[in-house]
Design an enzyme around this catalytic site. Structure first.
Site, PDB file in Angstrom:
ATOM      1  N   THR A  99       0.798  -1.226   0.000  1.00  0.00           N
ATOM      2  CA  THR A  99       0.000   0.000   0.000  1.00  0.00           C
ATOM      3  C   THR A  99       0.834   1.280   0.000  1.00  0.00           C
ATOM      4  OG1 THR A  99      -1.537   1.253   1.394  1.00  0.00           O
ATOM      5  CG2 THR A  99      -0.125  -0.287   2.529  1.00  0.00           C
ATOM      6  N   TYR A 123      -2.442  -0.470  10.434  1.00  0.00           N
ATOM      7  CA  TYR A 123      -2.584  -1.114   9.119  1.00  0.00           C
ATOM      8  C   TYR A 123      -1.292  -0.974   8.329  1.00  0.00           C
ATOM      9  CZ  TYR A 123      -3.819  -1.434   4.151  1.00  0.00           C
ATOM     10  OH  TYR A 123      -3.836  -1.738   2.810  1.00  0.00           O
TER      11      TYR A 123
HETATM   12  N1  LIG Z   1      -8.523  -1.103  -1.716  1.00  0.00           N
HETATM   13  C1  LIG Z   1      -7.585  -0.154  -1.769  1.00  0.00           C
HETATM   14  O1  LIG Z   1      -7.878   1.035  -1.928  1.00  0.00           O
HETATM   15  C2  LIG Z   1      -6.136  -0.535  -1.635  1.00  0.00           C
HETATM   16  C3  LIG Z   1      -5.164   0.470  -1.650  1.00  0.00           C
HETATM   17  C4  LIG Z   1      -3.812   0.094  -1.547  1.00  0.00           C
HETATM   18  C5  LIG Z   1      -3.470  -1.244  -1.413  1.00  0.00           C
HETATM   19  N2  LIG Z   1      -4.439  -2.185  -1.380  1.00  0.00           N
HETATM   20  C6  LIG Z   1      -4.060  -3.591  -1.236  1.00  0.00           C
HETATM   21  O2  LIG Z   1      -4.501  -4.286  -2.388  1.00  0.00           O
HETATM   22  C7  LIG Z   1      -4.847  -5.632  -2.047  1.00  0.00           C
HETATM   23  C8  LIG Z   1      -6.222  -5.982  -2.607  1.00  0.00           C
HETATM   24  O3  LIG Z   1      -7.183  -5.071  -2.140  1.00  0.00           O
HETATM   25  P1  LIG Z   1      -8.731  -5.157  -2.572  1.00  0.00           P
HETATM   26  O4  LIG Z   1      -9.235  -3.763  -2.617  1.00  0.00           O
HETATM   27  O5  LIG Z   1      -8.889  -6.057  -3.736  1.00  0.00           O
HETATM   28  O6  LIG Z   1      -9.336  -5.857  -1.269  1.00  0.00           O
HETATM   29  P2  LIG Z   1     -10.674  -6.740  -1.150  1.00  0.00           P
HETATM   30  O7  LIG Z   1     -11.643  -6.380  -2.216  1.00  0.00           O
HETATM   31  O8  LIG Z   1     -11.114  -6.643   0.268  1.00  0.00           O
HETATM   32  O9  LIG Z   1     -10.134  -8.202  -1.456  1.00  0.00           O
HETATM   33  C9  LIG Z   1      -9.387  -8.931  -0.524  1.00  0.00           C
HETATM   34  C10 LIG Z   1      -9.914 -10.339  -0.527  1.00  0.00           C
HETATM   35  O10 LIG Z   1      -9.153 -11.093   0.438  1.00  0.00           O
HETATM   36  C11 LIG Z   1     -10.065 -11.766   1.305  1.00  0.00           C
HETATM   37  N3  LIG Z   1      -9.478 -11.899   2.641  1.00  0.00           N
HETATM   38  C12 LIG Z   1      -9.400 -10.951   3.597  1.00  0.00           C
HETATM   39  N4  LIG Z   1      -8.829 -11.446   4.691  1.00  0.00           N
HETATM   40  C13 LIG Z   1      -8.541 -12.737   4.442  1.00  0.00           C
HETATM   41  C14 LIG Z   1      -7.980 -13.771   5.195  1.00  0.00           C
HETATM   42  N5  LIG Z   1      -7.584 -13.576   6.467  1.00  0.00           N
HETATM   43  N6  LIG Z   1      -7.827 -14.998   4.615  1.00  0.00           N
HETATM   44  C15 LIG Z   1      -8.234 -15.206   3.345  1.00  0.00           C
HETATM   45  N7  LIG Z   1      -8.799 -14.270   2.565  1.00  0.00           N
HETATM   46  C16 LIG Z   1      -8.955 -13.038   3.116  1.00  0.00           C
HETATM   47  C17 LIG Z   1     -11.296 -10.893   1.346  1.00  0.00           C
HETATM   48  O11 LIG Z   1     -12.418 -11.625   1.765  1.00  0.00           O
HETATM   49  P3  LIG Z   1     -13.528 -10.922   2.720  1.00  0.00           P
HETATM   50  O12 LIG Z   1     -14.012  -9.721   1.974  1.00  0.00           O
HETATM   51  O13 LIG Z   1     -14.522 -11.995   2.900  1.00  0.00           O
HETATM   52  O14 LIG Z   1     -12.804 -10.556   3.975  1.00  0.00           O
HETATM   53  C18 LIG Z   1     -11.382 -10.409  -0.086  1.00  0.00           C
HETATM   54  O15 LIG Z   1     -12.074 -11.319  -0.899  1.00  0.00           O
HETATM   55  C19 LIG Z   1      -4.702  -5.717  -0.530  1.00  0.00           C
HETATM   56  O16 LIG Z   1      -3.442  -6.268  -0.229  1.00  0.00           O
HETATM   57  C20 LIG Z   1      -4.735  -4.276  -0.064  1.00  0.00           C
HETATM   58  O17 LIG Z   1      -3.988  -4.092   1.138  1.00  0.00           O
HETATM   59  C21 LIG Z   1      -5.764  -1.873  -1.495  1.00  0.00           C
END
Ligand SMILES: NC(=O)c1ccc[n+]([C@@H]2O[C@H](COP(=O)([O-])OP(=O)(O)OC[C@H]3O[C@@H](n4cnc5c(N)ncnc54)[C@H](OP(=O)(O)O)[C@@H]3O)[C@@H](O)[C@H]2O)c1
Length: 287
Positions: A99, A123
């Site tokens: 991030t 975080y």
């Molecule tokens: N979203 C942003 O703005 C943003 C910005 C910078 C970096 N990132 C990074 O980008 C990556 C992807 O983000 P995203 O927006 O695609 O997130 P997301 O939509 O929440 O997808 C993450 C997935 O991982 C699953 N997950 C969460 N905790 C878990 C666990 N303990 N074991 C197994 N599966 C788990 C979630 O399931 P549930 O929903 O059921 O928990 C969800 O399906 C992450 O590493 C995040 O830190 C995101």
């Protein structure tokens, strides 16, 4: 080559599924696997023996992480450490997402991969620890820092991404206050996913920043969403202090895709163009 995708139902996970649709892809959802359950995770990995692991799973409710820092560390750091250990032992490539929040925002110019992180929240510390575990354990890795993601699947972990939240609030008709003192680059999960595949194919392992181009505040992002969607809600700028979120966030977290550029791969579009396509894709943009 077998690819195992963790977090396959998330917003980035769903875009990666499309990009890797022609691969031997094993999509693993949160319902299939809890990555902090190391015994089960190891069973899943041993059964599938992937050559490439794509880990999108994260505990990223930033304010909640302040209340549950141990959980943040378990998901974002210790589980990632285990993935790195398994990958090293089985010569798999590990690709993991991190991030823009690893930076404190004081530089006020786009951060390159060479800039020193200084996380401000539980975080951000946990995500940086995850990065460091990978770098300490296993050379054949890609760590990708990204920023302000939105994708068609919505950010399931946060209950909808920022674009969807703004569109919903506009329909509810209430005044909408959005911070104008945090600057970022909104990034399309679809574009990021396409770039991930190109990057993996280079085998140029290491740390990468990948975002769309340009920058704006969250307020300007919201204003653009409404303008493109033809909506005119009551939108007001506010400050981080007035908003009063529990976790500290960087005032400026624009990332420079410097390492990607050095590979000749930094052709991601301006964030406004990517946003326009997203809105058109969901039928909300004006003709
Ligand atoms: N979203 C942003 O703005 C943003 C910005 C910078 C970096 N990132 C990074 O980008 C990556 C992807 O983000 P995203 O927006 O695609 O997130 P997301 O939509 O929440 O997808 C993450 C997935 O991982 C699953 N997950 C969460 N905790 C878990 C666990 N303990 N074991 C197994 N599966 C788990 C979630 O399931 P549930 O929903 O059921 O928990 C969800 O399906 C992450 O590493 C995040 O830190 C995101």
């Amino acid at each position: 080559m077998r690819t195992l995708l963790i977090g396959a139902d998330g917003q980035l996970g769903q875009e990666l599924r499309q990009v890797y649709a022609d691969h031997d892809l094993v999509p693993v959802t949160h319902a299939d696997l809890e990555i902090t359950d190391w015994k089960h995770t190891e069973e899943v990995l041993d059964r599938n023996v992937p050559d490439l692991i794509l880990n999108t799973a994260a505990y990223h409710r930033v304010d909640e992480c302040e209340e549950f820092p141990a959980r943040a560390y378990e998901v974002n750091a210790l589980a990632v450490r285990h993935l790195a250990q398994w990958s090293k032992a089985h010569q798999a490539v590990l690709l993991h997402f991190s991030t823009d929040y690893v930076f404190d925002g004081c530089l006020r110019r786009p951060y390159t991969e060479a800039d020193l992180p200084k996380p401000l929240s539980a975080y951000a510390v946990s995500k940086l620890a995850g990065e460091y575990f990978i770098r300490a354990i296993h050379d054949r890795h890609f760590i990708i820092r990204t920023c302000g993601l939105y994708g068609i699947a919505g950010s399931s972990g946060k209950g909808g991404n920022f674009v969807e939240t703004m569109l919903r609030l506009a329909v509810e008709g209430k005044e909408i206050r959005v911070v104008n003192d945090q600057v970022l680059t909104p990034t399309s999960a679809k574009e990021l996913a396409g770039k991930v595949r190109q990057l993996v194919e280079t085998r140029a392992y290491g740390l990468y920043h990948i975002t769309n181009n340009g920058a704006c505040s969250w307020y300007e992002f919201a204003a653009s969403i409404f303008e493109m969607a033809g909506l005119t809600p009551r939108l007001q700028p506010t400050t981080s202090a007035a908003f009063g979120a529990r976790a500290m966030r960087p005032a400026y977290s624009v990332l420079d895709n410097a390492s990607l550029r050095s590979l000749g791969l930094d052709d991601l579009r301006h964030w406004r163009n990517a946003l326009e396509e997203y809105l058109k894709g969901r039928g909300r943009a004006q003709a």
